[in-house]
Design an enzyme around this catalytic site. Structure first.
Site, PDB file in Angstrom:
ATOM      1  N   GLU A 172       0.810  -1.264  -0.186  1.00  0.00           N
ATOM      2  CA  GLU A 172      -0.101  -0.034  -0.168  1.00  0.00           C
ATOM      3  C   GLU A 172       0.840   1.328   0.010  1.00  0.00           C
ATOM      4  OE1 GLU A 172      -2.727  -0.250   3.104  1.00  0.00           O
ATOM      5  OE2 GLU A 172      -3.801  -2.075   2.196  1.00  0.00           O
ATOM      6  N   GLU A 386      -5.266  -8.840   0.614  1.00  0.00           N
ATOM      7  CA  GLU A 386      -6.034  -8.437   2.032  1.00  0.00           C
ATOM      8  C   GLU A 386      -7.545  -8.211   1.682  1.00  0.00           C
ATOM      9  OE1 GLU A 386      -4.561  -5.301   4.536  1.00  0.00           O
ATOM     10  OE2 GLU A 386      -2.157  -5.822   4.178  1.00  0.00           O
TER      11      GLU A 386
END
Ligand code: FCB
Length: 489
Positions: A172, A386
């Protein structure tokens, strides 16, 4: 009521990876063991008020000491893939120079144990724990850090790449650069627009250089990176809100993907920042273009975006602030500069329910993201790295944890993945966040994302109902794979 786990896997390709996800800083603890150097998160945890309730990750899930027990858990769960991260400060305590053999040995043992348990290790090289010494030298806002990352990536993949095939470079990038350098909400806690903008380009170059350094040593590896992605919807159907949503999409979703996969920064973003703020050098964009072998996707919500009641100003119009609920309790950025006007984003509408993070439950977001990436960048392999939810739950009178809401969450999100596969997205795996409850960054131990519950006073791991559910799913998937293989042989 949710459908049986078996039924759910039947629609997926047999080789689809079913896994769980964790990250080093959130689970390992043992921050001073075996020569590990301090990371920016160790420092950030000492800042008063930085972490809810003053929590820190010195112990976390004590995974550094309990890793063998945890691999047994993974094996019992039946996952075919385990996404974890390697802590850079264990490998190079100051982020540069010689490799710390004791730190590397930890991951070496972990990889061997996973393989023995029939689980594919899926490491991420950078999940936010920058060695503090590199931050002291400028951190991600300093160009040299990209080369330090490439050295580190090459060293780890040289050591483990004989056994590990799938590697994610970063976790991220938009989240850690914006929250770390602009909003001051995550380590290193800086609130500087120039530092944030520099960090964006340095992290882009770090991807490019890390990828090439790893491939130079081991061309056969599958090297990708993992991005937080979310569909961006206008709050109302006005031209200003529509513009704000497309701007948020450019920044949140494409700020890193586009230079890497297409060799350019999003135009709306470039138009909104001062000229020269990225410190691009000649040839950078050619170099930035990187044939990632896959894109990892982390999707937790849809973003609902508004221009905040203002009309679009002619000035550089920069970024957006995220609020935790639709009404918004304020964000974290310092937008005091008159040249900076936030576009407002919130984590969903009032349609779906909400998790303990205040994020709307919106399974369609995952479908939109997987098909959206495919549309924009072509049919690149995708892994859901995720997907998960936090709920406040405590053991019931029977000592068990009846987390039906988490089961429903995963079931609906897995169905969303399946629909994306049917629509042509090349999705190859799903990783539930997370194996067990852990240190949720600035929120400390309050949000519980785990399939397993952890009592942080005793380190006792307890299976929630969702863990049993996911176990049935994983075992179902393994049985299918065995059937296919036995028919083929
Ligand atoms: C993601 C992070 C992960 C975890 C989840 C809840 O943004 O990658 O470490 O904190 O959110």
């Amino acid at each position: 009521m949710y459908r049986s786990a078996d039924h759910l896997v039947a629609g997926f390709p047999q080789t689809f990876m079913w896994g769980v996800s964790t990250s080093a800083y959130q689970i390992e603890g043992a921050v001073e063991r075996d020569g590990r150097g301090p990371s920016i998160w160790d420092t950030f945890c000492t800042v008063p008020g930085a972490i809810e309730r003053g929590d820190d990750a010195r112990m976390a899930c004590d995974h550094y000491h309990r890793w063998r027990e945890d691999v047994d858990l993974l094996q019992t769960l039946g996952v075919s893939s385990y996404r974890f991260s390697v802590a850079w400060p264990r490998i190079q305590p100051t982020g540069r120079g010689e490799i710390n053999a004791a730190g590397l040995a930890f991951y070496d043992r972990l990889v061997d144990a996973l393989l023995e348990a029939g689980i594919a290790p899926f490491p991420t090289l950078y999940h936010w724990d920058l060695p503090q010494a590199l931050e002291d030298a400028g951190g991600w806002a300093e160009r040299d850090t990209a080369d330090r990352f490439a050295d580190y990536a090459a060293a780890v993949s040289a050591a483990l790449g004989d056994r590990v095939t799938h590697w994610s470079l970063f976790n991220e990038p938009f989240i850690f650069t914006s929250r770390g350098y602009l909003f001051g909400r995550y380590a290193p806690g800086r609130r500087s627009l120039p530092a944030f903008l520099k960090s964006v380009h340095v992290v882009t170059m770090a991807h490019a250089r890390g990828y090439r350094a790893m491939k130079a040593g081991r061309p056969g590896l599958s090297v990708g990176s993992t991005f937080a992605l979310a569909p961006c919807e206008p709050a109302t159907d006005t031209p200003d809100d529509r513009w704000a949503a497309s701007y948020a999409d450019a920044v949140f979703n494409h700020l890193f993907l586009q230079p890497l996969l297409a060799g350019s920064y999003p135009r709306a973003f470039l138009e909104s920042i001062p000229v020269g703020a990225l410190y691009l050098k000649a040839g950078d964009l050619d170099e930035a273009r990187t044939p990632l072998d896959f894109v990892g996707v982390n999707t937790y919500y849809r973003l609902v975006v508004s221009a905040g009641g203002r009309s679009r100003p002619a000035l550089p119009y920069f970024l957006f602030d995220l609020r935790s609920d639709a009404r918004g309790a304020g964000g974290h950025a310092d937008f005091s500069s008159p040249r900076v006007e936030p576009v407002m984003g919130s984590f969903g509408r009032e349609e779906g329910g909400r998790t303990a993070m205040g994020w709307e439950i919106w399974p369609r977001a995952l479908y939109d993201v997987l098909t959206g990436v495919t549309q924009v960048y072509g049919r690149i392999p995708l892994y859901v790295c995720e997907s998960g939810c936090a709920f406040d739950e405590t053991p019931g009178e029977d000592g068990r944890i009846h987390d039906a809401a988490r089961i429903a969450y995963h079931e609906q999100h897995i169905q969303s993945v399946l629909r994306a596969v049917h629509s042509g997205a090349d999705v190859r795996g799903y990783h539930a966040w997370s194996l067990y409850d852990n240190f949720e960054w600035a929120s400390g131990y309050r949000p519980r994302f785990g399939l397993l519950h952890i009592d942080f006073a005793t380190q006792r791991r307890t299976w929630k109902d969702s863990a049993y559910w996911y176990q049935r799913l994983c075992h179902g998937a393994r049985a299918r794979l065995r059937d296919v293989r036995s028919v083929a042989s």
